[in-house]
Design an enzyme around this catalytic site. Structure first.
Site, PDB file in Angstrom:
ATOM      1  N   GLU A   1       9.208  16.906  15.097  1.00  0.00           N
ATOM      2  CA  GLU A   1       9.602  16.840  13.691  1.00  0.00           C
ATOM      3  C   GLU A   1       8.728  17.773  12.855  1.00  0.00           C
ATOM      4  OE1 GLU A   1       8.615  13.283  11.362  1.00  0.00           O
ATOM      5  OE2 GLU A   1      10.712  13.214  10.761  1.00  0.00           O
TER       6      GLU A   1
ATOM      7  N   CYS B   1      13.462  11.729   6.397  1.00  0.00           N
ATOM      8  CA  CYS B   1      13.456  11.351   7.810  1.00  0.00           C
ATOM      9  C   CYS B   1      14.841  11.504   8.418  1.00  0.00           C
ATOM     10  CB  CYS B   1      12.944   9.933   7.967  1.00  0.00           C
ATOM     11  SG  CYS B   1      13.757   8.798   6.856  1.00  0.00           S
TER      12      CYS B   1
ATOM     13  N   GLU C   1       9.514   2.214  10.852  1.00  0.00           N
ATOM     14  CA  GLU C   1      10.503   3.293  10.777  1.00  0.00           C
ATOM     15  C   GLU C   1       9.729   4.596  10.795  1.00  0.00           C
ATOM     16  OE1 GLU C   1      13.596   3.338  11.091  1.00  0.00           O
ATOM     17  OE2 GLU C   1      14.025   1.197  10.923  1.00  0.00           O
TER      18      GLU C   1
ATOM     19  N   GLY D   1       2.659   5.150  13.235  1.00  0.00           N
ATOM     20  CA  GLY D   1       3.528   3.998  13.468  1.00  0.00           C
ATOM     21  C   GLY D   1       3.308   3.366  14.837  1.00  0.00           C
TER      22      GLY D   1
ATOM     23  N   GLN E   1       1.100  20.000   4.397  1.00  0.00           N
ATOM     24  CA  GLN E   1       2.490  19.997   4.890  1.00  0.00           C
ATOM     25  C   GLN E   1       3.041  21.416   4.927  1.00  0.00           C
ATOM     26  OE1 GLN E   1       4.385  17.130   5.975  1.00  0.00           O
ATOM     27  NE2 GLN E   1       5.662  18.789   6.762  1.00  0.00           N
TER      28      GLN E   1
ATOM     29  N   LYS F   1       0.842  -1.208   0.000  1.00  0.00           N
ATOM     30  CA  LYS F   1       0.000   0.000   0.000  1.00  0.00           C
ATOM     31  C   LYS F   1       0.873   1.252   0.000  1.00  0.00           C
ATOM     32  CE  LYS F   1      -1.804   3.036   2.849  1.00  0.00           C
ATOM     33  NZ  LYS F   1      -1.974   4.138   1.904  1.00  0.00           N
TER      34      LYS F   1
ATOM     35  N   GLY G   1       6.627   5.734   8.164  1.00  0.00           N
ATOM     36  CA  GLY G   1       5.753   6.906   8.166  1.00  0.00           C
ATOM     37  C   GLY G   1       5.887   7.672   9.458  1.00  0.00           C
ATOM     38  N   SER G   2       4.810   8.320   9.849  1.00  0.00           N
ATOM     39  CA  SER G   2       4.882   9.225  11.004  1.00  0.00           C
ATOM     40  C   SER G   2       4.858   8.450  12.323  1.00  0.00           C
ATOM     41  CB  SER G   2       3.713  10.197  10.956  1.00  0.00           C
ATOM     42  OG  SER G   2       2.517   9.485  11.070  1.00  0.00           O
TER      43      SER G   2
HETATM   44  P1  NAD Z   1       1.880   8.833   7.599  1.00  0.00           P
HETATM   45  O1  NAD Z   1       2.096   8.145   8.885  1.00  0.00           O
HETATM   46  O2  NAD Z   1       0.840   9.865   7.515  1.00  0.00           O
HETATM   47  O3  NAD Z   1       1.538   7.785   6.461  1.00  0.00           O
HETATM   48  C1  NAD Z   1       2.381   6.698   6.171  1.00  0.00           C
HETATM   49  C2  NAD Z   1       1.565   5.596   5.546  1.00  0.00           C
HETATM   50  O4  NAD Z   1       0.671   5.074   6.537  1.00  0.00           O
HETATM   51  C3  NAD Z   1       0.689   6.048   4.384  1.00  0.00           C
HETATM   52  O5  NAD Z   1       0.703   5.053   3.388  1.00  0.00           O
HETATM   53  C4  NAD Z   1      -0.678   6.151   5.029  1.00  0.00           C
HETATM   54  O6  NAD Z   1      -1.733   5.986   4.122  1.00  0.00           O
HETATM   55  C5  NAD Z   1      -0.637   5.013   6.012  1.00  0.00           C
HETATM   56  N1  NAD Z   1      -1.603   5.118   7.114  1.00  0.00           N
HETATM   57  C6  NAD Z   1      -2.123   6.246   7.657  1.00  0.00           C
HETATM   58  N2  NAD Z   1      -2.994   5.923   8.644  1.00  0.00           N
HETATM   59  C7  NAD Z   1      -3.010   4.575   8.727  1.00  0.00           C
HETATM   60  C8  NAD Z   1      -3.693   3.645   9.558  1.00  0.00           C
HETATM   61  N3  NAD Z   1      -4.546   4.041  10.516  1.00  0.00           N
HETATM   62  N4  NAD Z   1      -3.480   2.334   9.391  1.00  0.00           N
HETATM   63  C9  NAD Z   1      -2.604   1.902   8.457  1.00  0.00           C
HETATM   64  N5  NAD Z   1      -1.937   2.738   7.628  1.00  0.00           N
HETATM   65  C10 NAD Z   1      -2.122   4.057   7.763  1.00  0.00           C
HETATM   66  O7  NAD Z   1       3.312   9.418   7.170  1.00  0.00           O
HETATM   67  P2  NAD Z   1       3.656  10.310   5.880  1.00  0.00           P
HETATM   68  O8  NAD Z   1       3.126  11.671   6.138  1.00  0.00           O
HETATM   69  O9  NAD Z   1       3.279   9.610   4.625  1.00  0.00           O
HETATM   70  O10 NAD Z   1       5.238  10.323   5.926  1.00  0.00           O
HETATM   71  C11 NAD Z   1       5.976  11.258   6.625  1.00  0.00           C
HETATM   72  C12 NAD Z   1       6.573  10.639   7.869  1.00  0.00           C
HETATM   73  O11 NAD Z   1       7.324   9.492   7.526  1.00  0.00           O
HETATM   74  C13 NAD Z   1       7.546  11.525   8.613  1.00  0.00           C
HETATM   75  O12 NAD Z   1       7.271  11.498   9.985  1.00  0.00           O
HETATM   76  C14 NAD Z   1       8.908  10.890   8.346  1.00  0.00           C
HETATM   77  O13 NAD Z   1       9.876  11.116   9.323  1.00  0.00           O
HETATM   78  C15 NAD Z   1       8.554   9.467   8.234  1.00  0.00           C
HETATM   79  N6  NAD Z   1       9.568   8.734   7.487  1.00  0.00           N
HETATM   80  C16 NAD Z   1      10.372   7.894   8.184  1.00  0.00           C
HETATM   81  C17 NAD Z   1      11.360   7.182   7.542  1.00  0.00           C
HETATM   82  C18 NAD Z   1      12.240   6.257   8.308  1.00  0.00           C
HETATM   83  O14 NAD Z   1      12.766   5.328   7.730  1.00  0.00           O
HETATM   84  N7  NAD Z   1      12.425   6.447   9.589  1.00  0.00           N
HETATM   85  C19 NAD Z   1      11.510   7.311   6.161  1.00  0.00           C
HETATM   86  C20 NAD Z   1      10.675   8.187   5.476  1.00  0.00           C
HETATM   87  C21 NAD Z   1       9.686   8.871   6.158  1.00  0.00           C
END
Ligand code: NAD
Length: 477
Positions: free
Chosen positions: A379, A281, A247, A230, A328, A172, A225-226
């Site tokens: 962040e 990130c 992550e 997470g 954003q 996804k 993701g966030s």
């Molecule tokens: P996000 O958490 O909003 O979304 C990430 C993914 O999770 C998306 O595909 C989203 O659709 C999905 N998602 C959202 N709600 C969900 C739920 N309830 N259940 C299952 N899936 C769900 O993050 P974003 O805004 O897409 O990305 C930015 C964030 O990602 C930043 O905080 C950044 O630091 C982090 N990031 C971390 C790394 C790492 O490796 N540490 C790498 C890249 C980005």
């Protein structure tokens, strides 16, 4: 209306709705309309993956090598076209988009090799007449949930090891970047994989993501993701007994000591703080500078920032593309405002207009900040970095570690002693010396500590720890 469809059980399937893919450099430019699945379609993909696992688990290393190598080769051959599409949908500059695409290709080629190198151990038993084997097996169905900021590299570093070790995948992508995901899926659909081994399900986190998190048929879930999302996902998957890896965010420190080479330090700060629009990130967002170099460092940084062109991601000469979307951008502006109200001195950071309607923001460097300020705790995920002035290397290290995050940490120094100490004592998964904190190799582990990560590392040989399970077999001779 034509739509880019999901790929489920070897078929291209329409969604229950579509979503336009908007170019953040020019909101009048729509890349296409992409299928949006609901939870029911996600369940179908999970069932298809489960069915395919019966045979894919017995696929030979050669079969897996051939698929992954072919995918890597095609991505590499089409790097300019795919990189351009990536820049158009996400907003990083063309060189950055092409660079990310090459990285994705190399990840597939690396894991093609890993498919051949899955080894085990033959161990003498403590009992007479017994042999012991320790070997790795695939997990089954893995759910992969990706963020928007690396639209092809992050999917690659999840999909490639999952397939290399014999798992079936339901992927996804993030809602904002379906084009790179779709292109990757299209390449995978022609790679020789049996139907159901790889499935693409585009859609909302609350629908498709939620279904992957909740389904007992998903043996393991890898999320990037966030932090907020997470942490919830980790708790939910663990509660149903699934394997989970997350992550998440960062608040990465870059320490600049008095003895640093000024050019090296400014370059590291500007590169990792602001390139890719700060949407990494591993971006350096807290720049911790000792008193003796502080003024020279800040002045030189600001000189560099003045010269950077913020503009359309596809224009030659653009150094920093737009922010990914309106939400954003609003978040970035809000954090700059909070920093100002808490006493920071802000250079740049304003939203600006360019020749096309988009989400443009000048890079912001905020000086005069203290570790307790909001800007140094949370962040932002934009082209915003703050400077914290400290007295010496001891205070710099303490401030660097004073955070709930632990993804990357950097130091600029010409002292071997200080560099060595920082590598040992920085509480981060990745440490850089005289280099930007962002920008890592594709063949070694990636990940963090503390609030940044949960579970085994991604990438490199260490990816096997997440994507396989270890079995110990005893045989009486
Ligand atoms: P996000 O958490 O909003 O979304 C990430 C993914 O999770 C998306 O595909 C989203 O659709 C999905 N998602 C959202 N709600 C969900 C739920 N309830 N259940 C299952 N899936 C769900 O993050 P974003 O805004 O897409 O990305 C930015 C964030 O990602 C930043 O905080 C950044 O630091 C982090 N990031 C971390 C790394 C790492 O490796 N540490 C790498 C890249 C980005």
């Amino acid at each position: 209306m034509d739509q880019y469809r999901n790929f489920i059980a070897g078929e291209w399937v329409e969604g229950v709705a579509t979503r336009p893919n908007v170019n953040p450099s020019d909101t009048t430019d729509i890349l296409g309309h992409y299928a949006q699945a609901d939870a029911g379609q996600a369940e179908q993909a999970i069932a298809a993956a489960r069915a395919a696992f019966k045979t894919w688990r017995r696929s030979t290393p050669q079969q897996r090598f051939d698929v992954l190598d072919a995918v890597g080769n095609e991505i590499l051959a089409r790097k300019d076209e795919i990189g351009r599409q990536l820049s158009r949908e996400e907003g990083k500059t063309m060189p950055e988009g092409i660079g990310e695409t090459v990285r994705a290709a190399m990840i597939f080629k690396f894991f093609a090799g890993e498919a051949l190198r899955v080894g085990g151990e033959l161990v003498p038993s403590v009992r007479p007449g017994v042999g012991v084997e320790v070997f790795r097996q695939p997990l089954g169905v893995v759910g992969l949930i990706a963020p928007w900021n690396f639209p092809i590299a992050i999917p690659a570093w999840k999909i490639a090891p999952a397939l290399a070790f014999g798992n079936c995948v339901v992927f996804k992508p993030a809602e904002l970047v379906p084009a790179s995901a779709w292109t990757l899926a299209e390449i995978l659909s022609r790679s020789g994989l049996p139907a159901g081994v790889f499935n693409l399900v585009m859609g909302a986190g609350s629908q498709v993501g939620h279904a992957l998190v909740q389904s007992r048929e998903v043996d393991a879930l890898s999320f990037t993701g966030s932090v907020a999302t997470g942490r919830r996902i980790v708790a939910d998957v663990a509660a149903r007994g699934g394997k989970v890896q997350a992550e998440m965010g960062g608040k990465n420190p870059l320490v600049v000591l008095d003895d640093a080479d000024l050019d090296v330090a400014v370059n590291a700060a500007v590169q990792s703080g602001f390139f890719s629009t700060g949407q990494r990130c591993t971006a350096s967002s807290r720049i911790i500078v000792t008193a003796g170099i502080h003024e020279r460092f800040v002045d030189t940084c600001i000189d560099r920032l003045r010269k950077l062109n913020v503009g359309h991601a596809l224009d030659a000469g653009t150094d920093i593309g737009p922010v990914v979307d309106a939400q954003q951008l609003a978040q970035n502006l809000r954090y700059v405002d909070i920093a100002r109200r808490e006493g920071g001195v802000v250079f740049g950071g304003e939203a600006v207009e360019r020749r096309t309607p988009g989400f443009y923001q000048l890079p912001a460097l905020i000086t005069g900040t203290t570790p307790a300020m909001t800007i140094n705790r949370e962040e932002v995920f934009g082209p915003v970095a703050s400077v914290i002035r400290v007295q010496d290397a001891d205070e710099a290290l303490a401030v660097a570690n004073d955070t709930e995050f632990g993804l990357a940490a950097g130091i600029c120094t010409t002292s071997l002693k200080q560099a060595t100490r920082f590598k040992q004592e920085a509480e981060a998964g990745m440490v850089m010396v005289n280099l930007p904190t962002a920008g890592v190799d594709y063949h070694v582990p990636f990940g963090g500590r503390k609030g940044s990560s949960y579970g085994p590392r991604e990438q490199g040989r260490y990816a096997a720890e997440f994507y396989t399970t270890v079995k110990t077999a005893y045989t009486a001779a």
